[in-house]
Design an enzyme around this catalytic site. Structure first.
Site, PDB file in Angstrom:
ATOM      1  N   TRP A 148       0.810  -1.219   0.000  1.00  0.00           N
ATOM      2  CA  TRP A 148       0.000   0.000   0.000  1.00  0.00           C
ATOM      3  C   TRP A 148       0.845   1.272   0.000  1.00  0.00           C
ATOM      4  O   TRP A 148       0.321   2.355  -0.230  1.00  0.00           O
ATOM      5  CB  TRP A 148      -0.908   0.016   1.255  1.00  0.00           C
ATOM      6  CG  TRP A 148      -0.143  -0.302   2.505  1.00  0.00           C
ATOM      7  CD1 TRP A 148      -0.033  -1.522   3.100  1.00  0.00           C
ATOM      8  CD2 TRP A 148       0.664   0.591   3.277  1.00  0.00           C
ATOM      9  NE1 TRP A 148       0.800  -1.447   4.183  1.00  0.00           N
ATOM     10  CE2 TRP A 148       1.232  -0.155   4.327  1.00  0.00           C
ATOM     11  CE3 TRP A 148       0.953   1.958   3.207  1.00  0.00           C
ATOM     12  CZ2 TRP A 148       2.086   0.401   5.283  1.00  0.00           C
ATOM     13  CZ3 TRP A 148       1.800   2.520   4.144  1.00  0.00           C
ATOM     14  CH2 TRP A 148       2.356   1.741   5.164  1.00  0.00           C
ATOM     15  N   LYS A 172      -2.171  -8.318  -7.938  1.00  0.00           N
ATOM     16  CA  LYS A 172      -3.035  -8.253  -6.754  1.00  0.00           C
ATOM     17  C   LYS A 172      -2.534  -7.103  -5.870  1.00  0.00           C
ATOM     18  O   LYS A 172      -1.490  -7.217  -5.223  1.00  0.00           O
ATOM     19  CB  LYS A 172      -3.012  -9.586  -5.987  1.00  0.00           C
ATOM     20  CG  LYS A 172      -3.953  -9.614  -4.810  1.00  0.00           C
ATOM     21  CD  LYS A 172      -3.118  -9.756  -3.591  1.00  0.00           C
ATOM     22  CE  LYS A 172      -3.483  -9.253  -2.287  1.00  0.00           C
ATOM     23  NZ  LYS A 172      -3.966  -8.004  -1.966  1.00  0.00           N
ATOM     24  N   GLY A 226       6.637  -6.251  -0.203  1.00  0.00           N
ATOM     25  CA  GLY A 226       5.915  -6.205   1.065  1.00  0.00           C
ATOM     26  C   GLY A 226       6.821  -6.630   2.198  1.00  0.00           C
ATOM     27  O   GLY A 226       8.047  -6.509   2.105  1.00  0.00           O
ATOM     28  N   GLU A 248      10.882  -8.068  -2.890  1.00  0.00           N
ATOM     29  CA  GLU A 248      11.335  -6.752  -2.409  1.00  0.00           C
ATOM     30  C   GLU A 248      10.749  -6.593  -1.016  1.00  0.00           C
ATOM     31  O   GLU A 248       9.565  -6.299  -0.864  1.00  0.00           O
ATOM     32  CB  GLU A 248      10.823  -5.640  -3.342  1.00  0.00           C
ATOM     33  CG  GLU A 248      11.312  -5.741  -4.770  1.00  0.00           C
ATOM     34  CD  GLU A 248      12.778  -5.380  -4.913  1.00  0.00           C
ATOM     35  OE1 GLU A 248      13.364  -4.819  -3.960  1.00  0.00           O
ATOM     36  OE2 GLU A 248      13.345  -5.679  -5.966  1.00  0.00           O
ATOM     37  N   CYS A 282      10.185   1.542   2.444  1.00  0.00           N
ATOM     38  CA  CYS A 282      11.115   0.450   2.754  1.00  0.00           C
ATOM     39  C   CYS A 282      12.562   0.927   2.801  1.00  0.00           C
ATOM     40  O   CYS A 282      13.384   0.352   3.499  1.00  0.00           O
ATOM     41  CB  CYS A 282      10.977  -0.651   1.722  1.00  0.00           C
ATOM     42  SG  CYS A 282      11.155  -0.025   0.056  1.00  0.00           S
ATOM     43  N   GLU A 382      12.275  -2.617  11.754  1.00  0.00           N
ATOM     44  CA  GLU A 382      11.763  -1.564  10.882  1.00  0.00           C
ATOM     45  C   GLU A 382      10.597  -0.868  11.605  1.00  0.00           C
ATOM     46  O   GLU A 382       9.656  -1.533  12.046  1.00  0.00           O
ATOM     47  CB  GLU A 382      11.261  -2.248   9.597  1.00  0.00           C
ATOM     48  CG  GLU A 382      10.826  -1.320   8.517  1.00  0.00           C
ATOM     49  CD  GLU A 382      10.297  -2.103   7.287  1.00  0.00           C
ATOM     50  OE1 GLU A 382       9.647  -3.149   7.465  1.00  0.00           O
ATOM     51  OE2 GLU A 382      10.545  -1.645   6.164  1.00  0.00           O
TER      52      GLU A 382
HETATM   53  P1  NAP Z   1       2.479  -6.965   3.620  1.00  0.00           P
HETATM   54  O1  NAP Z   1       1.566  -7.087   4.763  1.00  0.00           O
HETATM   55  O2  NAP Z   1       3.509  -7.983   3.420  1.00  0.00           O
HETATM   56  O3  NAP Z   1       1.516  -6.855   2.349  1.00  0.00           O
HETATM   57  C1  NAP Z   1       2.026  -6.709   1.053  1.00  0.00           C
HETATM   58  C2  NAP Z   1       1.118  -7.420   0.078  1.00  0.00           C
HETATM   59  O4  NAP Z   1       1.084  -8.805   0.392  1.00  0.00           O
HETATM   60  C3  NAP Z   1      -0.336  -6.951   0.105  1.00  0.00           C
HETATM   61  O5  NAP Z   1      -0.866  -6.978  -1.195  1.00  0.00           O
HETATM   62  C4  NAP Z   1      -0.996  -8.005   0.976  1.00  0.00           C
HETATM   63  O6  NAP Z   1      -2.368  -8.170   0.721  1.00  0.00           O
HETATM   64  C5  NAP Z   1      -0.253  -9.241   0.550  1.00  0.00           C
HETATM   65  N1  NAP Z   1      -0.309 -10.323   1.535  1.00  0.00           N
HETATM   66  C6  NAP Z   1      -0.463 -10.234   2.884  1.00  0.00           C
HETATM   67  N2  NAP Z   1      -0.451 -11.467   3.430  1.00  0.00           N
HETATM   68  C7  NAP Z   1      -0.301 -12.352   2.410  1.00  0.00           C
HETATM   69  C8  NAP Z   1      -0.228 -13.774   2.329  1.00  0.00           C
HETATM   70  N3  NAP Z   1      -0.283 -14.545   3.415  1.00  0.00           N
HETATM   71  N4  NAP Z   1      -0.073 -14.328   1.123  1.00  0.00           N
HETATM   72  C9  NAP Z   1       0.011 -13.577   0.014  1.00  0.00           C
HETATM   73  N5  NAP Z   1      -0.073 -12.225   0.014  1.00  0.00           N
HETATM   74  C10 NAP Z   1      -0.212 -11.618   1.204  1.00  0.00           C
HETATM   75  O7  NAP Z   1       3.272  -5.594   3.619  1.00  0.00           O
HETATM   76  P2  NAP Z   1       2.704  -4.133   3.817  1.00  0.00           P
HETATM   77  O8  NAP Z   1       2.454  -3.885   5.243  1.00  0.00           O
HETATM   78  O9  NAP Z   1       1.580  -3.889   2.867  1.00  0.00           O
HETATM   79  O10 NAP Z   1       3.921  -3.272   3.274  1.00  0.00           O
HETATM   80  C11 NAP Z   1       4.914  -2.823   4.100  1.00  0.00           C
HETATM   81  C12 NAP Z   1       6.168  -3.661   3.954  1.00  0.00           C
HETATM   82  O11 NAP Z   1       6.571  -3.665   2.581  1.00  0.00           O
HETATM   83  C13 NAP Z   1       7.329  -3.106   4.723  1.00  0.00           C
HETATM   84  O12 NAP Z   1       8.038  -4.126   5.359  1.00  0.00           O
HETATM   85  C14 NAP Z   1       8.193  -2.461   3.633  1.00  0.00           C
HETATM   86  O13 NAP Z   1       9.546  -2.344   3.977  1.00  0.00           O
HETATM   87  C15 NAP Z   1       7.957  -3.374   2.494  1.00  0.00           C
HETATM   88  N6  NAP Z   1       8.244  -2.712   1.222  1.00  0.00           N
HETATM   89  C16 NAP Z   1       9.353  -3.108   0.551  1.00  0.00           C
HETATM   90  C17 NAP Z   1       9.678  -2.475  -0.627  1.00  0.00           C
HETATM   91  C18 NAP Z   1      10.892  -2.893  -1.389  1.00  0.00           C
HETATM   92  O14 NAP Z   1      10.995  -2.529  -2.564  1.00  0.00           O
HETATM   93  N7  NAP Z   1      11.811  -3.640  -0.809  1.00  0.00           N
HETATM   94  C19 NAP Z   1       8.875  -1.435  -1.128  1.00  0.00           C
HETATM   95  C20 NAP Z   1       7.749  -1.060  -0.408  1.00  0.00           C
HETATM   96  C21 NAP Z   1       7.446  -1.732   0.774  1.00  0.00           C
HETATM   97  P3  NAP Z   1      -3.463  -7.528   1.716  1.00  0.00           P
HETATM   98  O15 NAP Z   1      -3.246  -6.074   1.648  1.00  0.00           O
HETATM   99  O16 NAP Z   1      -4.745  -7.957   1.123  1.00  0.00           O
HETATM  100  O17 NAP Z   1      -3.193  -8.101   3.080  1.00  0.00           O
END
Ligand code: NAP
Length: 479
Positions: A148, A172, A226, A248, A282, A382
């Protein structure tokens, strides 16, 4: 505003008929009811992408480039509308959302060109009767799961290389921010992509959607951005059908300021890195390591700049720091501050929630913490919030030890005027990205990604398109 899944070139409701509410985190106002798709809808999207694959991969790269470039142009044409939607969904200030739209469009423009440079190889053979080649071919249907915090750019950072390579795709998006992805899908129709090349499945049941990406041989690549926690789950799921994954994941960036740094530039860099998107990026600085000789002066200048930040609804003109995306995010930021203070740190500004009239209580006052030690929670995990913890160090070796003392390895920053030190540090930092006197290194032309628990693979640069290509070695006996 489109609110349905985008499958096979059409906006369609979820097969279940269910919807879910998307809310503005600043006000809790419902922006829209969106299709609550699940594995069944994802299956239909994968089938559509699979049907579209043969024709799309056989188009000349120069032809695939046309709708990609057009989509980039359309996004810039509609930048204000897209920025407003992005700000509503994830709470980021409008000014930042506008930058995100331009950044997002740049991946489409850049990969429209890079797709033309997917060259093969000829290998001199030992046997004069043979000719040896390497072909680079699109791997098949690609899937993407996006977060998000950059609801537009994280879609196009995956869409650009996948489609330029000749793959078709199913995306997705995060449940908090599906509307930005659907807005891109809507523009993709105007851009002229053939039916089924690009698909979006929105929904709350992320695991059931993800399962369809891994349960067969149709999807050959899954790109995920994520958390590290979810990245691990996907890596395990990928094993069954040996699906290639790019991950990522989370970061824990050190921001190192040496005695000889230009302090004004270091403070400007610190502000840009730490407080963008309320600290929810991130690559944002998560730990400030400041050499003792400039520590007090750096803290003084940083505190003055942070105290002046305007907190508010992202859509209110002048807002610099918006809300945390949800209550869990707010609680985590608060817990990191409480833990640091309980163990002897001090907030020189902020340290508590901020009140914004007419809004939710999801706002954290931008905070500077001093007297932080590597043992505190904010130096181990983090934070994903507008908190800048500062720790003093004496020597380069000590700074390096603290910086590398984490399982994460996405981005690191250093501010110094010493060229030899820059080289030593750049080589020794265990990170995928190092910003030297530069707090905003991300760009479409360069490989973005981490090492250790921060992920696998790269996005951006010519390296980014490799993720979507299979190598095929051809040995041809001619005599
Ligand atoms: P997240 O909870 O891991 O969610 C990311 C995506 O994964 C969402 O679309 C989420 O769907 C989906 N998801 C959640 N649980 C899942 C499962 N069990 N199986 C498959 N998909 C699943 O992360 P977030 O809170 O949205 O994002 C923040 C994190 O992303 C931070 O740790 C940040 O550092 C990292 N990030 C990394 C980068 C990079 O390039 N390295 C860039 C941006 C963010 P739902 O929303 O429907 O739960």
């Amino acid at each position: 505003m489109q609110t349905s899944c985008f499958i096979d070139g059409k906006f369609v409701p979820a097969r279940s008929g269910n919807t879910f509410a998307v809310r503005n985190p600043a006000t809790d106002a419902t922006i829209a009811q969106v299709a609550d798709g699940n594995g069944t809808d994802a299956r239909a999207a994968i089938e559509a992408a699979s049907r579209a694959f043969p024709a799309w991969k056989n188009l000349a790269a120069i032809e695939r480039a046309k709708p990609l470039r057009k989509l980039s142009e359309l996004m810039l044409r509609d930048a204000e509308r897209l920025a407003d939607l992005c700000s509503q969904e994830c709470g980021k200030p409008l000014a930042e959302a506008r930058v995100e739209v331009a950044y997002a469009a740049s991946f489409l423009e850049w990969y429209a060109e890079e797709g033309k440079r997917v060259y093969g190889e000829t290998i001199p053979a030992s046997d004069p009767g043979k000719r040896l080649f390497v072909l680079r071919q699109p791997s098949g249907v690609a899937a993407a799961i996006t977060p998000w915090n950059f609801p537009i750019a994280m879609v196009t950072r995956k869409m650009g290389p996948a489609l330029a390579a000749g793959c078709t795709q199913v995306v997705k998006p995060a449940e908090q921010t599906p509307l930005s992805a659907l807005a891109i899908a809507e523009l993709s129709v105007e851009a002229g992509f053939p039916t089924g090349v690009f698909n979006v499945v929105t929904g709350l049941d992320a695991p059931s959607i993800a399962d369809t990406f891994f349960d067969g041989l149709t999807v050959r690549h899954v790109s995920f951005t994520g958390s590290t926690e979810v990245g691990r789950i996907l890596l395990e799921k990928s094993a069954a059908n040996v699906v290639r994954v790019s991950l990522e994941l989370g970061g824990h960036a050190p921001f190192i300021v040496f005695d000889d740094a230009d302090l004004d530039k270091a403070v400007v860099g610190a502000m840009a890195s730490k407080f963008r998107n309320a600290g929810q990026t991130c690559v944002c600085a998560n730990r400030f390591l400041v050499q003792r000789g400039v520590h007090d002066e750096f803290v003084k200048r940083l505190t003055t700049a942070v105290a002046a930040l305007k907190v508010g609804d992202g859509r209110t003109p002048g807002t610099q720091v918006g809300p945390l995306v949800d209550d869990a995010g707010l609680r985590k930021a608060e817990a990191h501050v409480a833990d640091a203070v309980a163990h002897g740190a001090r907030a020189t500004t902020g340290g508590a929630r901020a009140t914004v009239t007419g809004c939710t209580d999801r706002f954290m006052a931008p905070t500077v913490l001093t007297g932080v030690t590597p043992a505190m929670l904010c130096f181990r995990e983090e934070t994903f919030g507008p908190i800048a913890p500062v720790c003093a160090f004496d020597t380069e070796t000590e700074a390096l030890e603290i910086a590398n003392g984490t399982p994460y390895g996405l981005a690191a920053y250093l501010f110094t005027a010493d060229g030899a030190r820059i080289m030593r540090m750049a080589e020794a930092l265990q990170y995928g990205i190092v910003g030297v006197n530069d707090a905003l290194p991300a760009t479409a032309q360069a490989p973005f990604g981490g090492v250790k628990h921060s992920g696998l693979g790269r996005e951006g640069g010519h390296q980014g398109i490799e993720e979507y290509l299979d190598l095929k070695y051809v040995s041809w006996r001619i005599s």
